[in-house]
Design a protein around this motif. Structure first.
Motif, mmCIF file in Angstrom:
data_model
loop_
_atom_site.group_PDB
_atom_site.id
_atom_site.type_symbol
_atom_site.label_atom_id
_atom_site.label_comp_id
_atom_site.label_asym_id
_atom_site.label_seq_id
_atom_site.Cartn_x
_atom_site.Cartn_y
_atom_site.Cartn_z
ATOM 1 N N GLU A 9 1.031 -1.230 0.172
ATOM 2 C CA GLU A 9 0.003 0.116 -0.029
ATOM 3 C C GLU A 9 0.823 1.202 -0.134
ATOM 4 O OE1 GLU A 9 -3.090 -0.243 3.111
ATOM 5 O OE2 GLU A 9 -3.832 -2.100 2.200
ATOM 6 N N ALA A 10 2.236 1.220 0.804
ATOM 7 C CA ALA A 10 2.908 2.462 0.728
ATOM 8 C C ALA A 10 3.626 2.496 -0.950
ATOM 9 C CB ALA A 10 4.068 2.201 1.726
ATOM 10 N N PHE A 11 3.949 1.479 -1.288
ATOM 11 C CA PHE A 11 4.346 1.523 -2.755
ATOM 12 C C PHE A 11 3.202 2.178 -3.672
ATOM 13 C CE2 PHE A 11 4.935 -0.125 -6.938
ATOM 14 C CZ PHE A 11 6.145 0.043 -7.452
ATOM 15 N N PHE A 12 2.179 1.851 -3.649
ATOM 16 C CA PHE A 12 1.036 2.193 -4.568
ATOM 17 C C PHE A 12 0.693 3.902 -4.471
ATOM 18 C CE2 PHE A 12 -0.472 -2.398 -5.198
ATOM 19 C CZ PHE A 12 0.287 -2.434 -6.192
ATOM 20 N N GLN A 13 1.119 4.419 -3.227
ATOM 21 C CA GLN A 13 0.769 5.706 -2.935
ATOM 22 C C GLN A 13 1.374 6.483 -3.936
ATOM 23 O OE1 GLN A 13 -1.268 6.791 -0.639
ATOM 24 N NE2 GLN A 13 -1.757 4.792 -0.347
ATOM 25 N N VAL A 44 -8.650 -5.197 0.940
ATOM 26 C CA VAL A 44 -7.746 -4.950 -0.405
ATOM 27 C C VAL A 44 -8.123 -3.611 -1.276
ATOM 28 C CG1 VAL A 44 -7.290 -5.798 -2.675
ATOM 29 C CG2 VAL A 44 -7.364 -7.357 -0.694
ATOM 30 N N LEU A 45 -7.316 -2.722 -1.337
ATOM 31 C CA LEU A 45 -7.819 -1.453 -1.907
ATOM 32 C C LEU A 45 -8.125 -1.682 -3.504
ATOM 33 C CD1 LEU A 45 -4.985 1.079 -0.507
ATOM 34 C CD2 LEU A 45 -7.313 0.773 0.102
ATOM 35 N N PRO A 46 -9.258 -1.082 -3.977
ATOM 36 C CA PRO A 46 -9.380 -1.084 -5.367
ATOM 37 C C PRO A 46 -8.433 -0.963 -6.181
ATOM 38 C CG PRO A 46 -11.253 0.128 -4.166
ATOM 39 C CD PRO A 46 -10.103 -0.094 -3.329
ATOM 40 N N ILE A 47 -8.280 -1.395 -7.429
ATOM 41 C CA ILE A 47 -6.881 -1.311 -8.535
ATOM 42 C C ILE A 47 -7.004 0.154 -9.009
ATOM 43 C CG2 ILE A 47 -8.297 -1.913 -10.387
ATOM 44 C CD1 ILE A 47 -5.372 -3.435 -10.763
ATOM 45 N N ASP A 48 -8.187 0.829 -8.842
ATOM 46 C CA ASP A 48 -8.143 2.243 -9.379
ATOM 47 C C ASP A 48 -7.615 3.132 -8.272
ATOM 48 O OD1 ASP A 48 -10.151 2.388 -7.752
ATOM 49 O OD2 ASP A 48 -11.727 2.936 -8.977
ATOM 50 N N ARG A 49 -7.395 2.770 -7.107
ATOM 51 C CA ARG A 49 -6.593 3.593 -5.934
ATOM 52 C C ARG A 49 -5.017 3.565 -6.241
ATOM 53 N NH1 ARG A 49 -9.359 3.898 -1.170
ATOM 54 N NH2 ARG A 49 -7.716 4.687 -0.410
ATOM 55 N N VAL A 50 -4.435 2.768 -7.247
ATOM 56 C CA VAL A 50 -3.221 2.423 -7.551
ATOM 57 C C VAL A 50 -2.508 3.790 -8.394
ATOM 58 C CG1 VAL A 50 -1.278 1.339 -8.606
ATOM 59 C CG2 VAL A 50 -3.161 -0.206 -7.350
ATOM 60 N N THR A 51 -1.664 4.510 -7.975
ATOM 61 C CA THR A 51 -1.064 5.708 -8.561
ATOM 62 C C THR A 51 0.263 5.544 -9.104
ATOM 63 O OG1 THR A 51 0.033 6.419 -6.772
ATOM 64 C CG2 THR A 51 -2.344 7.114 -6.787
ATOM 65 N N PHE A 52 0.328 6.245 -10.419
ATOM 66 C CA PHE A 52 1.538 6.258 -11.314
ATOM 67 C C PHE A 52 2.158 7.677 -11.177
ATOM 68 C CE2 PHE A 52 -0.158 2.124 -12.349
ATOM 69 C CZ PHE A 52 0.762 1.486 -12.891
ATOM 70 N N PRO A 53 3.419 7.595 -11.538
ATOM 71 C CA PRO A 53 4.024 8.870 -11.750
ATOM 72 C C PRO A 53 3.370 9.733 -12.984
ATOM 73 C CG PRO A 53 5.988 7.467 -11.368
ATOM 74 C CD PRO A 53 4.311 6.621 -11.507
ATOM 75 N N ALA A 54 3.538 11.113 -12.650
ATOM 76 C CA ALA A 54 2.910 12.085 -13.829
ATOM 77 C C ALA A 54 3.421 11.718 -15.215
ATOM 78 C CB ALA A 54 3.005 13.353 -13.460
ATOM 79 N N TRP A 94 3.935 -6.329 -7.676
ATOM 80 C CA TRP A 94 3.320 -5.943 -6.343
ATOM 81 C C TRP A 94 1.664 -5.938 -6.204
ATOM 82 C CZ3 TRP A 94 5.418 -5.549 -1.801
ATOM 83 C CH2 TRP A 94 6.677 -4.659 -1.563
ATOM 84 N N ASP A 95 1.371 -6.025 -7.316
ATOM 85 C CA ASP A 95 -0.178 -6.184 -7.378
ATOM 86 C C ASP A 95 -0.587 -7.608 -7.281
ATOM 87 O OD1 ASP A 95 -2.771 -4.225 -7.912
ATOM 88 O OD2 ASP A 95 -3.031 -5.981 -9.207
ATOM 89 N N ILE A 96 0.043 -8.476 -7.945
ATOM 90 C CA ILE A 96 -0.774 -9.806 -7.986
ATOM 91 C C ILE A 96 -0.389 -10.371 -6.746
ATOM 92 C CG2 ILE A 96 1.649 -10.978 -8.588
ATOM 93 C CD1 ILE A 96 -0.078 -13.022 -10.216
ATOM 94 N N ALA A 149 -3.659 -5.671 -15.936
ATOM 95 C CA ALA A 149 -3.889 -5.889 -14.478
ATOM 96 C C ALA A 149 -5.351 -5.355 -14.078
ATOM 97 C CB ALA A 149 -2.994 -4.918 -13.634
ATOM 98 N N LYS A 150 -5.917 -4.310 -14.618
ATOM 99 C CA LYS A 150 -7.252 -3.863 -14.511
ATOM 100 C C LYS A 150 -8.127 -4.589 -14.951
ATOM 101 C CE LYS A 150 -6.411 0.245 -16.207
ATOM 102 N NZ LYS A 150 -6.566 1.733 -16.656
#
Length: 264
Positions: A9-13, A44-54, A94-96, A149-150
């Motif tokens: 969860e820290a990684f996905f922030q 488990v957080l929804p996959i749409d909560r995963v963030t990527f760099p700009a 990480w997601d799997i 993944a989605k």
């Protein structure tokens, strides 16, 4: 942190790339020192909560410019594309391990190792890019990888079929020829990086094959038939196009029947 899912969860922030890489390595080293827990009662957080760099800017694959490896700009664009693949591969590993609970501890250990190795690959390529004065994010990248993944966020067998046993397995087919092209060009640094990646990717695909067969056996499915069914379901365009590297795919857990079906 001492819990695998807290690390995830820290990684996905929305943190920096360097922080994501450091977290990945920290989690792996916490595990090998015996200090990482694989239990969690957190939702488990929804996959749409995963963030990527700009950056980089993400484009549809058909919008990506094509360049030749015989030019400096072409080599830069090629390795930028590979850097993006490896960066998203960290997320996929990480997601799997985050999204699919109730598996044996070895499942989580395997995919954490994959995440750590994908992070190493990304770091190698990023250093290579910097040597030719380009930074990851300076060029656009294709947007399709995370879509898999989605699409399979609620389907472990679908995820295993589409990510390690389809998209990652394509690397086993195409990378040997790319290594040979760079060898002919006398680019030893590129040869070394791609050879390292290929060596690790064979094992990553093999882990995908192992867990795909494990889950099929648990659920009473015939693995070869289920693989074909899931590729038909999730792969846009029917199934991947060859040629396929039969030797490496068999080392990575594919059966002759599966490869024959892909080639048919």
């Amino acid at each position: 942190m001492k819990n695998l899912f807290e690390f995830t969860e820290a990684f996905f922030q929305p943190i920096s790339i360097d922080e994501k890489l450091a977290l990945t390595h920290q989690a792996w080293h916490t595990h090998i020192s015996g200090g990482l827990s694989f239990t969690s009662d957190r939702p488990v957080l929804p996959i749409d909560r995963v963030t990527f760099p700009a950056r980089p800017e993400l484009l549809a694959p058909r919008q990506m410019p094509r360049r030749k490896l015989t030019t400096t700009a072409g080599v830069a664009a090629f390795f930028h594309a590979i850097a993006h693949v490896e960066f998203v591969a960290i997320y996929l590993a990480w997601d799997i391990l985050y999204r699919f609970r109730g598996m044996p501890d070895q499942f989580y250990q395997d995919w954490l190792r994959v995440a750590d190795e994908e992070a190493q690959h990304f770091e190698l390529i990023r250093m290579h890019l910097r040597a030719i004065e380009i930074e990851y994010g300076d060029l656009p990248a294709h947007s399709g990888l995370w879509d898999h993944a989605k699409d399979t966020a609620d389907d472990l067998l679908g995820r295993l079929a589409m990510v390690p046993r389809c998209m990652e397995a394509r690397g086993l087919d195409v990378t040997p020829a790319l290594i040979e092209k760079f060898r002919i060009l006398g680019d030893d640094a590129s040869v070394a990086i791609l050879t390292r990646i290929l060596t690790d990717e064979v094992r990553h695909v093999e882990r995908g094959s192992y867990w795909f067969k494990f889950v099929c056996q648990q659920r009473g499915f015939e693995a070869e038939a289920k693989y074909c069914e899931l590729i038909d379901q999730y792969y846009i365009g029917g199934k991947p196009k060859g040629p396929f590297n039969r030797e490496l795919r068999k080392i990575a857990g594919f059966s002759d029947a599966e490869i024959d079906w892909l080639e048919s």
